[in-house]
Design a protein around this motif. Sequence first.
Motif, PDB file in Angstrom:
ATOM      1  N   LYS A 125       0.843  -1.196   0.000  1.00 32.75           N
ATOM      2  CA  LYS A 125       0.000   0.000   0.000  1.00 32.75           C
ATOM      3  C   LYS A 125       0.881   1.250   0.000  1.00 32.75           C
ATOM      4  CE  LYS A 125      -3.971  -2.207   0.577  1.00 32.75           C
ATOM      5  NZ  LYS A 125      -5.086  -2.168  -0.402  1.00 32.75           N
ATOM      6  N   ILE A 126       0.453   2.268  -0.770  1.00 30.50           N
ATOM      7  CA  ILE A 126       1.135   3.562  -0.768  1.00 30.50           C
ATOM      8  C   ILE A 126       0.092   4.660  -0.581  1.00 30.50           C
ATOM      9  CG2 ILE A 126       3.053   2.761  -2.200  1.00 30.50           C
ATOM     10  CD1 ILE A 126       1.713   4.227  -4.585  1.00 30.50           C
ATOM     11  N   GLY A 127       0.576   5.907  -0.505  1.00 30.75           N
ATOM     12  CA  GLY A 127      -0.326   7.029  -0.280  1.00 30.75           C
ATOM     13  C   GLY A 127      -0.717   7.162   1.176  1.00 30.75           C
ATOM     14  N   LEU A 128       0.165   6.705   2.059  1.00 31.02           N
ATOM     15  CA  LEU A 128      -0.152   6.668   3.486  1.00 31.02           C
ATOM     16  C   LEU A 128       0.623   7.694   4.313  1.00 31.02           C
ATOM     17  CD1 LEU A 128      -0.106   2.772   3.939  1.00 31.02           C
ATOM     18  CD2 LEU A 128      -2.060   4.242   3.410  1.00 31.02           C
ATOM     19  N   GLY A 129       1.601   8.364   3.693  1.00 31.95           N
ATOM     20  CA  GLY A 129       2.422   9.308   4.450  1.00 31.95           C
ATOM     21  C   GLY A 129       2.966  10.405   3.567  1.00 31.95           C
ATOM     22  N   PRO A 130       3.858  11.244   4.107  1.00 31.36           N
ATOM     23  CA  PRO A 130       4.472  12.319   3.307  1.00 31.36           C
ATOM     24  C   PRO A 130       5.087  11.748   2.031  1.00 31.36           C
ATOM     25  CG  PRO A 130       5.013  12.578   5.625  1.00 31.36           C
ATOM     26  CD  PRO A 130       4.352  11.256   5.505  1.00 31.36           C
ATOM     27  N   ILE A 131       4.778  12.363   0.912  1.00 28.47           N
ATOM     28  CA  ILE A 131       5.084  11.796  -0.389  1.00 28.47           C
ATOM     29  C   ILE A 131       6.575  11.498  -0.595  1.00 28.47           C
ATOM     30  CG2 ILE A 131       5.070  14.112  -1.417  1.00 28.47           C
ATOM     31  CD1 ILE A 131       4.061  10.869  -3.203  1.00 28.47           C
ATOM     32  N   HIS A 132       7.444  12.463  -0.293  1.00 24.39           N
ATOM     33  CA  HIS A 132       8.869  12.246  -0.561  1.00 24.39           C
ATOM     34  C   HIS A 132       9.451  11.174   0.354  1.00 24.39           C
ATOM     35  CE1 HIS A 132       9.229  15.449  -3.515  1.00 24.39           C
ATOM     36  NE2 HIS A 132       8.550  16.248  -2.700  1.00 24.39           N
ATOM     37  N   GLN A 133       9.038  11.176   1.611  1.00 28.00           N
ATOM     38  CA  GLN A 133       9.509  10.136   2.529  1.00 28.00           C
ATOM     39  C   GLN A 133       9.045   8.759   2.075  1.00 28.00           C
ATOM     40  OE1 GLN A 133       8.546  10.963   6.650  1.00 28.00           O
ATOM     41  NE2 GLN A 133       9.087  13.125   6.440  1.00 28.00           N
ATOM     42  N   GLU A 134       7.803   8.696   1.647  1.00 23.19           N
ATOM     43  CA  GLU A 134       7.257   7.402   1.227  1.00 23.19           C
ATOM     44  C   GLU A 134       7.944   6.892  -0.033  1.00 23.19           C
ATOM     45  OE1 GLU A 134       2.920   5.473   1.409  1.00 23.19           O
ATOM     46  OE2 GLU A 134       3.046   7.167   0.023  1.00 23.19           O
ATOM     47  N   ILE A 135       8.174   7.772  -0.993  1.00 22.71           N
ATOM     48  CA  ILE A 135       8.864   7.357  -2.214  1.00 22.71           C
ATOM     49  C   ILE A 135      10.246   6.814  -1.885  1.00 22.71           C
ATOM     50  CG2 ILE A 135       9.964   8.215  -4.327  1.00 22.71           C
ATOM     51  CD1 ILE A 135       7.523   9.983  -4.756  1.00 22.71           C
ATOM     52  N   SER A 158      -5.551   7.477  -3.335  1.00 21.28           N
ATOM     53  CA  SER A 158      -5.037   8.474  -2.391  1.00 21.28           C
ATOM     54  C   SER A 158      -4.122   9.521  -3.014  1.00 21.28           C
ATOM     55  CB  SER A 158      -4.278   7.769  -1.262  1.00 21.28           C
ATOM     56  OG  SER A 158      -3.161   7.059  -1.776  1.00 21.28           O
ATOM     57  N   LEU A 159      -3.784   9.399  -4.304  1.00 18.45           N
ATOM     58  CA  LEU A 159      -2.865  10.344  -4.931  1.00 18.45           C
ATOM     59  C   LEU A 159      -3.623  11.398  -5.727  1.00 18.45           C
ATOM     60  CD1 LEU A 159      -0.140   7.875  -6.292  1.00 18.45           C
ATOM     61  CD2 LEU A 159      -0.325   8.900  -4.008  1.00 18.45           C
ATOM     62  N   ASP A 160      -2.953  12.525  -5.960  1.00 20.32           N
ATOM     63  CA  ASP A 160      -3.456  13.513  -6.905  1.00 20.32           C
ATOM     64  C   ASP A 160      -2.513  13.525  -8.107  1.00 20.32           C
ATOM     65  OD1 ASP A 160      -1.190  14.961  -6.126  1.00 20.32           O
ATOM     66  OD2 ASP A 160      -2.336  16.212  -4.723  1.00 20.32           O
ATOM     67  N   LEU A 161      -2.815  14.359  -9.091  1.00 23.04           N
ATOM     68  CA  LEU A 161      -2.002  14.354 -10.311  1.00 23.04           C
ATOM     69  C   LEU A 161      -0.541  14.687 -10.035  1.00 23.04           C
ATOM     70  CD1 LEU A 161      -4.482  16.073 -12.791  1.00 23.04           C
ATOM     71  CD2 LEU A 161      -3.624  13.733 -12.929  1.00 23.04           C
ATOM     72  N   GLY A 162      -0.307  15.637  -9.131  1.00 23.98           N
ATOM     73  CA  GLY A 162       1.069  16.028  -8.815  1.00 23.98           C
ATOM     74  C   GLY A 162       1.854  14.910  -8.164  1.00 23.98           C
ATOM     75  N   SER A 163       1.272  14.262  -7.153  1.00 22.33           N
ATOM     76  CA  SER A 163       1.985  13.188  -6.455  1.00 22.33           C
ATOM     77  C   SER A 163       2.133  11.965  -7.359  1.00 22.33           C
ATOM     78  CB  SER A 163       1.268  12.820  -5.164  1.00 22.33           C
ATOM     79  OG  SER A 163      -0.072  12.439  -5.395  1.00 22.33           O
ATOM     80  N   LEU A 164       1.158  11.729  -8.237  1.00 21.06           N
ATOM     81  CA  LEU A 164       1.296  10.601  -9.160  1.00 21.06           C
ATOM     82  C   LEU A 164       2.467  10.815 -10.104  1.00 21.06           C
ATOM     83  CD1 LEU A 164       0.454   7.975 -10.441  1.00 21.06           C
ATOM     84  CD2 LEU A 164      -1.329   9.197 -11.717  1.00 21.06           C
ATOM     85  N   ARG A 165       2.632  12.045 -10.583  1.00 19.72           N
ATOM     86  CA  ARG A 165       3.766  12.315 -11.473  1.00 19.72           C
ATOM     87  C   ARG A 165       5.096  12.093 -10.759  1.00 19.72           C
ATOM     88  NH1 ARG A 165       0.312  16.763 -13.202  1.00 19.72           N
ATOM     89  NH2 ARG A 165      -0.527  16.294 -15.285  1.00 19.72           N
ATOM     90  N   LEU A 166       5.151  12.410  -9.456  1.00 15.84           N
ATOM     91  CA  LEU A 166       6.369  12.150  -8.689  1.00 15.84           C
ATOM     92  C   LEU A 166       6.665  10.649  -8.624  1.00 15.84           C
ATOM     93  CD1 LEU A 166       5.972  14.661  -5.703  1.00 15.84           C
ATOM     94  CD2 LEU A 166       7.563  14.836  -7.632  1.00 15.84           C
ATOM     95  N   TRP A 167       5.629   9.846  -8.417  1.00 13.06           N
ATOM     96  CA  TRP A 167       5.797   8.392  -8.387  1.00 13.06           C
ATOM     97  C   TRP A 167       6.248   7.876  -9.756  1.00 13.06           C
ATOM     98  CZ3 TRP A 167       6.308   5.133  -4.534  1.00 13.06           C
ATOM     99  CH2 TRP A 167       5.761   5.440  -3.276  1.00 13.06           C
TER     100      TRP A 167
END
Length: 316
Positions: A125-135, A158-167
């Motif tokens: 599972k992802i999308g559970l914490g601060p994006i950069h730490q989780e990545i 749990s993601l938005d377009l911005g966080s998905l692009r980071l992933w």
Amino acid sequence: MSFSRQFRVYEEKFNHSLRSGHGLWENRSSVILREEKEDGFVSYGEIAPTPGFSDCDLERYIHEATAWVCGEVSANSPLFLSALSCLSCGIWEEERAFEKTPVFSAVLKIDGECEDHRAGTIKRKIGLGPIHQEIDAVLGWISGLSDLCRVRLDANESLDLGSLRLWIDALEGESKLEFIEQPLPREQLDEMIRISTEASICFALDESVLSWGGPAALKEKGWQGYYVLKPSLMKDWKETIRFIRSEPDKSLVSTVFESPFGYEAVCRCAGLSNVVAGLDRSLFKGKTKEFIEHHELPLIPHSVEVARLEELWNTL
């Protein structure tokens, strides 16, 4: 014609709490339907309320089951219709149609559990914490896995377009990644279809399958990725089975942690797909009502026959 109808409320606590983008889930409560025909043929259906996918008002489903037992006709919920469909879809009788083909399943990574994955498919599972730490944490975890492992990352909307692009940028070229599952909210299907055609990584849709009316509707809208199919949440089991047979290389059959009754039915569906299933049942391992066969890998559909389910039913 029915000789008898019965139902039971089935409750079981998970060995570990399951945390996802829909919150914390600690136990499974469901309603099991049992129908016996005049010729003695027995079939089961399960009403399986699931956080993030359906209404979880158990009392509503008990009311519907009570009316069904009494032969009353009423406006039924989608989950109740799913249970009724399972009773009559043929999955309990067509041995040749649902052969004992081995079914391989992804392993669900549970936070805090020790693990030693040397091969196979793992879901996290992802999308559970601060994006950069989780990545950073996920990339470090993936790098420590064997090259024989494949990874599925499930965001549960749990993601938005911005966080998905980071992933997407972070996972570029990652050979162990199979796909990201349902990264965006189901309402953003058009964006999901567009991104899936542009990105170099693969995606799967889960929550969208149910909310958009089933996999055939998504295919018609242009979806070309994987479909995560949860038969216990689909209104029509026959239709779901037909789709799996028509798209065996894109249909991923998944559990919603049903009781052993519903789980056996789902395993039989999974035998029709060529994709590694999502049927990890370790959240119930060691429980007294479990069947050993449901915890073996690979799974063998039909290893738990109706006669053995009947024995369990008589203990409830």
